[in-house]
Motif scaffolding. Sequence first.
Motif, PDB file in Angstrom:
ATOM      1  N   ASP A   1     -30.067  -4.488  43.620  1.00 53.58           N
ATOM      2  CA  ASP A   1     -29.780  -4.161  44.929  1.00 53.58           C
ATOM      3  C   ASP A   1     -28.476  -4.976  45.539  1.00 53.58           C
ATOM      4  OD1 ASP A   1     -31.734  -2.406  45.165  1.00 53.58           O
ATOM      5  OD2 ASP A   1     -33.065  -4.063  45.766  1.00 53.58           O
ATOM      6  N   GLU A   2     -27.615  -5.640  44.449  1.00 51.25           N
ATOM      7  CA  GLU A   2     -26.405  -6.196  45.008  1.00 51.25           C
ATOM      8  C   GLU A   2     -25.400  -5.083  45.724  1.00 51.25           C
ATOM      9  OE1 GLU A   2     -23.655  -9.182  45.669  1.00 51.25           O
ATOM     10  OE2 GLU A   2     -25.670  -9.506  44.846  1.00 51.25           O
ATOM     11  N   ARG A   3     -24.573  -5.483  46.878  1.00 53.98           N
ATOM     12  CA  ARG A   3     -23.819  -4.609  47.445  1.00 53.98           C
ATOM     13  C   ARG A   3     -22.590  -4.548  46.754  1.00 53.98           C
ATOM     14  NH1 ARG A   3     -25.997  -1.422  51.140  1.00 53.98           N
ATOM     15  NH2 ARG A   3     -24.094  -1.226  51.922  1.00 53.98           N
ATOM     16  N   LEU A   4     -22.018  -3.353  46.469  1.00 49.47           N
ATOM     17  CA  LEU A   4     -20.697  -3.154  45.743  1.00 49.47           C
ATOM     18  C   LEU A   4     -19.647  -3.419  46.969  1.00 49.47           C
ATOM     19  CD1 LEU A   4     -21.132   0.239  44.163  1.00 49.47           C
ATOM     20  CD2 LEU A   4     -21.489  -1.983  43.003  1.00 49.47           C
ATOM     21  N   PRO A   5     -18.678  -4.315  46.311  1.00 47.99           N
ATOM     22  CA  PRO A   5     -17.516  -4.582  47.249  1.00 47.99           C
ATOM     23  C   PRO A   5     -16.717  -3.499  47.562  1.00 47.99           C
ATOM     24  CG  PRO A   5     -17.176  -5.469  44.898  1.00 47.99           C
ATOM     25  CD  PRO A   5     -18.586  -4.985  44.903  1.00 47.99           C
ATOM     26  N   ARG A   6     -16.761  -2.664  46.804  1.00 53.24           N
ATOM     27  CA  ARG A   6     -16.053  -1.490  46.955  1.00 53.24           C
ATOM     28  C   ARG A   6     -16.616  -0.173  46.726  1.00 53.24           C
ATOM     29  NH1 ARG A   6      -9.937  -1.565  44.472  1.00 53.24           N
ATOM     30  NH2 ARG A   6      -8.986  -3.219  45.710  1.00 53.24           N
ATOM     31  N   PRO A   7     -17.493   0.371  47.520  1.00 51.66           N
ATOM     32  CA  PRO A   7     -18.421   1.481  47.199  1.00 51.66           C
ATOM     33  C   PRO A   7     -17.387   2.866  46.818  1.00 51.66           C
ATOM     34  CG  PRO A   7     -19.274   0.365  49.037  1.00 51.66           C
ATOM     35  CD  PRO A   7     -17.801  -0.177  48.964  1.00 51.66           C
TER      36      PRO A   7
ATOM     37  N   THR B   1     -24.833   0.120  45.809  1.00 58.54           N
ATOM     38  CA  THR B   1     -25.360  -0.993  45.351  1.00 58.54           C
ATOM     39  C   THR B   1     -25.060  -0.892  43.751  1.00 58.54           C
ATOM     40  OG1 THR B   1     -27.409  -0.282  44.679  1.00 58.54           O
ATOM     41  CG2 THR B   1     -27.412  -1.468  46.909  1.00 58.54           C
ATOM     42  N   LEU B   2     -25.388  -2.078  42.966  1.00 60.30           N
ATOM     43  CA  LEU B   2     -25.203  -1.909  41.528  1.00 60.30           C
ATOM     44  C   LEU B   2     -25.980  -0.886  40.815  1.00 60.30           C
ATOM     45  CD1 LEU B   2     -24.778  -5.775  40.538  1.00 60.30           C
ATOM     46  CD2 LEU B   2     -23.303  -3.713  40.033  1.00 60.30           C
ATOM     47  N   ARG B   3     -27.377  -0.869  41.344  1.00 57.99           N
ATOM     48  CA  ARG B   3     -28.275   0.277  40.835  1.00 57.99           C
ATOM     49  C   ARG B   3     -27.767   1.436  41.105  1.00 57.99           C
ATOM     50  NH1 ARG B   3     -32.783  -1.572  39.041  1.00 57.99           N
ATOM     51  NH2 ARG B   3     -32.738  -3.229  40.572  1.00 57.99           N
TER      52      ARG B   3
END
Length: 79
Positions: A37-43, A50-52
Amino acid sequence: MAKGNLVTTDATHVVVRNMLGNEYYGEAIHTVTNIGDERLPRPPFENCNTLRDAIGYVIAWPRAYVRLIMSTLSIIFTQ
């Protein structure tokens, strides 16, 4: 932690309409562990935050948080 493959280190490479720049690598995400569930720095797009969410996609990930695992040619993403 996530595992994937290095796609490019070229700062001029474009990932979903954005040039990577000097601080990011282009990475293909294959698996994630407990930090999925780590947020992506650049979605890369609206429903990929998130990574998932990014499994199966190429994303921009900060170079400082990439570690090469040479025996498997995999990338481990840490933050």
